[in-house]
Design a protein around this motif. Structure first.
Motif, PDB file in Angstrom:
ATOM      1  N   ILE A   1       0.859  -1.182   0.000  1.00 42.46           N
ATOM      2  CA  ILE A   1       0.000   0.000   0.000  1.00 42.46           C
ATOM      3  C   ILE A   1       0.897   1.234   0.000  1.00 42.46           C
ATOM      4  O   ILE A   1       1.873   1.284   0.740  1.00 42.46           O
ATOM      5  CB  ILE A   1      -0.949  -0.005   1.225  1.00 42.46           C
ATOM      6  CG1 ILE A   1      -1.870   1.218   1.241  1.00 42.46           C
ATOM      7  CG2 ILE A   1      -0.178  -0.126   2.523  1.00 42.46           C
ATOM      8  CD1 ILE A   1      -2.950   1.160   2.321  1.00 42.46           C
ATOM      9  N   PRO A   2       0.644   2.212  -0.843  1.00 43.30           N
ATOM     10  CA  PRO A   2       1.502   3.408  -0.873  1.00 43.30           C
ATOM     11  C   PRO A   2       1.488   4.145   0.463  1.00 43.30           C
ATOM     12  O   PRO A   2       0.478   4.172   1.174  1.00 43.30           O
ATOM     13  CB  PRO A   2       0.870   4.272  -1.982  1.00 43.30           C
ATOM     14  CG  PRO A   2       0.035   3.346  -2.794  1.00 43.30           C
ATOM     15  CD  PRO A   2      -0.439   2.285  -1.851  1.00 43.30           C
ATOM     16  N   GLN A   3       2.611   4.769   0.767  1.00 39.48           N
ATOM     17  CA  GLN A   3       2.732   5.478   2.040  1.00 39.48           C
ATOM     18  C   GLN A   3       1.656   6.540   2.201  1.00 39.48           C
ATOM     19  O   GLN A   3       1.090   6.699   3.288  1.00 39.48           O
ATOM     20  CB  GLN A   3       4.117   6.129   2.138  1.00 39.48           C
ATOM     21  CG  GLN A   3       4.314   6.978   3.381  1.00 39.48           C
ATOM     22  CD  GLN A   3       5.716   7.520   3.496  1.00 39.48           C
ATOM     23  OE1 GLN A   3       6.681   6.813   3.250  1.00 39.48           O
ATOM     24  NE2 GLN A   3       5.852   8.786   3.865  1.00 39.48           N
ATOM     25  N   TYR A   4       1.344   7.283   1.131  1.00 36.60           N
ATOM     26  CA  TYR A   4       0.360   8.348   1.282  1.00 36.60           C
ATOM     27  C   TYR A   4      -1.034   7.800   1.610  1.00 36.60           C
ATOM     28  O   TYR A   4      -1.834   8.485   2.248  1.00 36.60           O
ATOM     29  CB  TYR A   4       0.314   9.254   0.047  1.00 36.60           C
ATOM     30  CG  TYR A   4       0.086   8.562  -1.287  1.00 36.60           C
ATOM     31  CD1 TYR A   4      -1.167   8.083  -1.659  1.00 36.60           C
ATOM     32  CD2 TYR A   4       1.133   8.429  -2.188  1.00 36.60           C
ATOM     33  CE1 TYR A   4      -1.369   7.472  -2.883  1.00 36.60           C
ATOM     34  CE2 TYR A   4       0.939   7.824  -3.415  1.00 36.60           C
ATOM     35  CZ  TYR A   4      -0.309   7.350  -3.771  1.00 36.60           C
ATOM     36  OH  TYR A   4      -0.498   6.735  -4.986  1.00 36.60           O
ATOM     37  N   THR A   5      -1.311   6.556   1.200  1.00 38.76           N
ATOM     38  CA  THR A   5      -2.593   5.952   1.547  1.00 38.76           C
ATOM     39  C   THR A   5      -2.609   5.535   3.015  1.00 38.76           C
ATOM     40  O   THR A   5      -3.628   5.691   3.713  1.00 38.76           O
ATOM     41  CB  THR A   5      -2.878   4.748   0.644  1.00 38.76           C
ATOM     42  OG1 THR A   5      -2.756   5.149  -0.729  1.00 38.76           O
ATOM     43  CG2 THR A   5      -4.281   4.213   0.862  1.00 38.76           C
ATOM     44  N   VAL A   6      -1.484   5.009   3.495  1.00 41.95           N
ATOM     45  CA  VAL A   6      -1.369   4.689   4.924  1.00 41.95           C
ATOM     46  C   VAL A   6      -1.571   5.953   5.754  1.00 41.95           C
ATOM     47  O   VAL A   6      -2.290   5.960   6.761  1.00 41.95           O
ATOM     48  CB  VAL A   6       0.011   4.063   5.228  1.00 41.95           C
ATOM     49  CG1 VAL A   6       0.192   3.857   6.732  1.00 41.95           C
ATOM     50  CG2 VAL A   6       0.166   2.740   4.499  1.00 41.95           C
ATOM     51  N   GLU A   7      -0.924   7.035   5.329  1.00 48.95           N
ATOM     52  CA  GLU A   7      -1.071   8.296   6.043  1.00 48.95           C
ATOM     53  C   GLU A   7      -2.538   8.718   6.095  1.00 48.95           C
ATOM     54  O   GLU A   7      -3.014   9.214   7.124  1.00 48.95           O
ATOM     55  CB  GLU A   7      -0.246   9.390   5.357  1.00 48.95           C
ATOM     56  CG  GLU A   7       1.245   9.215   5.528  1.00 48.95           C
ATOM     57  CD  GLU A   7       2.035  10.286   4.797  1.00 48.95           C
ATOM     58  OE1 GLU A   7       1.410  11.257   4.298  1.00 48.95           O
ATOM     59  OE2 GLU A   7       3.263  10.161   4.710  1.00 48.95           O
ATOM     60  N   GLY A   8      -3.253   8.528   4.987  1.00 48.59           N
ATOM     61  CA  GLY A   8      -4.665   8.898   4.964  1.00 48.59           C
ATOM     62  C   GLY A   8      -5.485   8.126   5.979  1.00 48.59           C
ATOM     63  O   GLY A   8      -6.330   8.700   6.682  1.00 48.59           O
ATOM     64  N   VAL A   9      -5.238   6.820   6.082  1.00 51.61           N
ATOM     65  CA  VAL A   9      -5.966   5.996   7.056  1.00 51.61           C
ATOM     66  C   VAL A   9      -5.632   6.440   8.475  1.00 51.61           C
ATOM     67  O   VAL A   9      -6.528   6.613   9.320  1.00 51.61           O
ATOM     68  CB  VAL A   9      -5.634   4.504   6.856  1.00 51.61           C
ATOM     69  CG1 VAL A   9      -6.249   3.663   7.981  1.00 51.61           C
ATOM     70  CG2 VAL A   9      -6.131   4.014   5.500  1.00 51.61           C
ATOM     71  N   LEU A  10      -4.345   6.642   8.765  1.00 47.74           N
ATOM     72  CA  LEU A  10      -3.940   7.074  10.106  1.00 47.74           C
ATOM     73  C   LEU A  10      -4.486   8.459  10.426  1.00 47.74           C
ATOM     74  O   LEU A  10      -4.936   8.720  11.557  1.00 47.74           O
ATOM     75  CB  LEU A  10      -2.416   7.075  10.217  1.00 47.74           C
ATOM     76  CG  LEU A  10      -1.729   5.708  10.315  1.00 47.74           C
ATOM     77  CD1 LEU A  10      -0.214   5.873  10.209  1.00 47.74           C
ATOM     78  CD2 LEU A  10      -2.084   5.005  11.618  1.00 47.74           C
ATOM     79  N   ARG A  11      -4.445   9.340   9.453  1.00 39.59           N
ATOM     80  CA  ARG A  11      -4.924  10.712   9.677  1.00 39.59           C
ATOM     81  C   ARG A  11      -6.420  10.720   9.987  1.00 39.59           C
ATOM     82  O   ARG A  11      -6.864  11.390  10.925  1.00 39.59           O
ATOM     83  CB  ARG A  11      -4.612  11.550   8.448  1.00 39.59           C
ATOM     84  CG  ARG A  11      -4.881  13.023   8.605  1.00 39.59           C
ATOM     85  CD  ARG A  11      -4.288  13.823   7.452  1.00 39.59           C
ATOM     86  NE  ARG A  11      -4.802  13.419   6.167  1.00 39.59           N
ATOM     87  CZ  ARG A  11      -4.092  12.775   5.228  1.00 39.59           C
ATOM     88  NH1 ARG A  11      -2.827  12.461   5.466  1.00 39.59           N
ATOM     89  NH2 ARG A  11      -4.631  12.449   4.074  1.00 39.59           N
ATOM     90  N   ASP A  12      -7.189   9.975   9.198  1.00 43.12           N
ATOM     91  CA  ASP A  12      -8.632   9.929   9.427  1.00 43.12           C
ATOM     92  C   ASP A  12      -8.961   9.344  10.800  1.00 43.12           C
ATOM     93  O   ASP A  12      -9.868   9.808  11.496  1.00 43.12           O
ATOM     94  CB  ASP A  12      -9.314   9.100   8.331  1.00 43.12           C
ATOM     95  CG  ASP A  12      -9.282   9.794   6.976  1.00 43.12           C
ATOM     96  OD1 ASP A  12      -8.973  11.003   6.933  1.00 43.12           O
ATOM     97  OD2 ASP A  12      -9.542   9.118   5.959  1.00 43.12           O
ATOM     98  N   HIS A  13      -8.188   8.308  11.192  1.00 42.54           N
ATOM     99  CA  HIS A  13      -8.449   7.685  12.497  1.00 42.54           C
ATOM    100  C   HIS A  13      -8.044   8.612  13.636  1.00 42.54           C
ATOM    101  O   HIS A  13      -8.798   8.768  14.621  1.00 42.54           O
ATOM    102  CB  HIS A  13      -7.686   6.368  12.601  1.00 42.54           C
ATOM    103  CG  HIS A  13      -7.814   5.708  13.942  1.00 42.54           C
ATOM    104  ND1 HIS A  13      -8.995   5.195  14.412  1.00 42.54           N
ATOM    105  CD2 HIS A  13      -6.892   5.500  14.931  1.00 42.54           C
ATOM    106  CE1 HIS A  13      -8.818   4.691  15.621  1.00 42.54           C
ATOM    107  NE2 HIS A  13      -7.547   4.864  15.956  1.00 42.54           N
TER     108      HIS A  13
END
Length: 559
Positions: free
Chosen positions: A116-128
């Motif tokens: 999974i691309p890093q920016y997508t991981v960041e999106g999940v963490l940011r939303d949570h």
């Protein structure tokens, strides 16, 4: 006009490291303010694999399913590494199940890796993180100054759009602000090692014609070995978006767009007229900060360690920093952790960082240009022989880059001041192979239980006393009472699985909030002294009478 805010922890940097730290703190009820200078996150893929250990943290946070759902590749997509002469060329060899990304239960870990691309991981963490009541996220704020006293930290920040100034008072601050860390500079901390010893370029492209590649074999990464344009490429999704990376000579000028198009045509084996979406030039470093802490301010992630991104370690190493530092700061703020616990952050993480840097540099030493052999693309016996020679070289050197479980799960904190030794030797360092060990300082060995649960699902948010042998359950009561007196969160878990005594080599094991073994044994002569030691509230465990050699314990059991 200047506004003033009060928080317990100020996190500077909103990438995956800062977000992981904020999540760990927020999950533990610590008031946390995360600030990030950028209003939007970069769309460069950077890290592309969230490894098994990071996925285990995602599981603790309840995010593993969200991470997998957010991946642009389907669950059955193979996590293989294919080596070819060109993308539309001859195959040389394949490394299967890179980073242990194949779905399926494995007793060695509770979650498989996820591409999974890093920016997508960041999106999940940011939303949570935004849903956690004790976490506040602020973007577009740049750090201008940082001061501290024995009472706390004061940071001056400015809004990058309006110029509005914000003063933040915090108990602790953490610089998770990347390789050019402003926090590191403010603390006067220096990076030591090799700076920018090589250069590379990464592109993100859109090329519908590359869909044809999937018919020949799907892969998360293709190593393209040829004399004109040795490179690495791979899909960002099952559609038209790909990444393309290659090394360039140090201090060489950046290629022009026509030159980039020519390089891609040579690497692919045909001109597919790709649209270049982003260009990212980066340098390979091998660096460690000379210290990770100055008073009440800490460094995490790329702010204190840098290495070539070969082996899938970078983002994952930073996430682990955030977890280690997060639970320790939380313990200190809530009164059940001492200063020695905070000091143990660098004592534990620095050797792991040094080991990973060594591995990443070794991986970077063998790139696609180093695999070239005369006749590699020829037909007939000469070509077959050249490809076999290249395949042998690949299988000799490259599995350590893509089969890293011995580093990811096997790195340990043996010798930490908040880990109680038991007289046994730590396990030998491995790269690809991982042999679980409950030696104090090691990651708690994992099992899938008969009811389908992960053993880790039984561990609590604080310390967990794992009772591997039901006959030892009575020994848990004194530790439980001591934890209550000291205000230390403790869970007692007794799964009753017959495999556990042999796996842990002791009837009792005290597991930390980050799932590492802090102590193991057959009896606890002084429960309060044990807890004070592992929480950094005591420094000399020998004087308390808690330490016992494993040999003596097992002699007692056998007698």
């Amino acid at each position: 006009m200047e506004r003033t805010l009060r928080t317990e922890v100020l996190v500077i940097g909103g990438g995956p490291v800062g977000l992981a730290l904020a999540t760990e703190l927020g999950t533990r009820g610590i008031r946390t303010l995360l600030v990030e200078r950028n209003l939007r996150h970069a769309r460069q893929p950077r890290a592309k694999t969230t490894n098994v250990r990071s996925m285990e943290h995602m599981r603790r946070w309840g995010l593993a399913g969200r991470i997998r759902a957010a991946s642009p590749l389907p669950p059955d997509y193979p996590t293989d590494i294919i080596f070819k002469t060109r993308l539309f060329g001859r195959e040389i060899t394949t490394i299967r199940n890179a980073f242990y990304g194949a779905p399926g239960a494995n007793d060695l870990y509770s979650e498989h890796a996820q591409w999974i691309p890093q920016y997508t991981v960041e999106g999940v963490l940011r939303d949570h993180a935004a849903t956690l009541p004790d976490v506040t996220l602020r973007f577009g704020l740049v750090l201008e100054s940082l001061d501290q006293s024995t009472e706390g930290v004061t940071a001056e920040l400015a809004d990058t759009e309006t110029g509005e100034r914000l003063r933040v008072h915090a108990d602790y601050a953490v610089g998770a602000d990347g390789s050019r860390s402003t926090v590191r500079g403010a603390l006067g901390i220096r990076m030591q090692g090799s700076h920018a010893f090589a250069q590379n370029i990464n592109l993100v492209i859109r090329a519908p014609a590359l869909r044809e590649v999937f018919a020949e074999g799907r892969s998360i990464m293709y190593w393209l070995v040829n004399p004109e344009s040795a490179a690495i490429a791979g899909p960002m999704d099952t559609g038209d978006t790909w990444y393309f990376g290659f090394p360039i000579p140090k201090d060489a000028p950046a290629p022009t767009e026509p030159e980039l198009q020519a390089l891609m045509a040579a690497a692919f084996g045909r001109d597919v007229s790709p649209e270049i979406l982003t260009i990212d030039t980066w340098a390979a470093h091998s660096l460690l900060a000379d210290r990770y802490r100055a008073g009440r301010v800490f460094l995490a992630g790329d702010a204190c360690h840098l290495h070539p991104p070969f082996g899938g370690y970078g983002m994952n190493l930073g996430i682990a920093d955030g977890v280690d530092l997060g639970w320790k700061i939380a313990a200190r703020l809530r009164g059940w952790g001492g200063e020695a616990l905070l000091d143990s952050y660098e004592a534990e993480r620095r050797p792991v960082h040094a080991r990973v840097i060594e591995e990443a540099v070794a991986n970077y030493a063998v790139l696609a240009p180093d695999l070239l052999r005369d006749g590699l693309e020829e037909e007939g016996a000469r070509g077959t022989e050249a490809r076999a020679e290249a395949a042998a070289l690949i299988l000799e050197h490259k599995p350590r880059e893509f089969r890293t479980l011995g580093v990811v799960l096997g790195s340990h904190y043996s010798g930490s001041p908040v880990v109680v030794p038991d007289g046994s030797a730590p396990p030998a360092a491995q790269v690809s192979d991982y042999l679980p060990s409950a030696h104090p300082g090691c990651l708690a060995p994992h099992l899938w239980l008969a009811d389908g649960r992960s053993l880790y699902d039984l561990f609590g948010p604080g310390f967990t006393l794992l009772v591997t042998d039901p006959a030892a359950e009575a020994a848990a009561d004194p530790l439980r009472r001591a934890a209550t007196r000291l205000g230390i969160p403790l869970t007692v878990a007794s799964p009753g699985d017959a495999r556990l005594p042999a796996l842990y080599e002791a009837p009792l094991a005290l597991v930390r909030p980050d799932q590492y073994v802090a102590w193991r044994g057959s009896r606890i002569p002084d429960p309060e002294a044990l807890l004070r030691t592992v929480c950094g509230l005591a420094t000399n465990i020998q004087e308390t009478g808690v330490q016992e050699s494993r040999a003596n314990e097992f002699l007692e059991e056998r007698t």
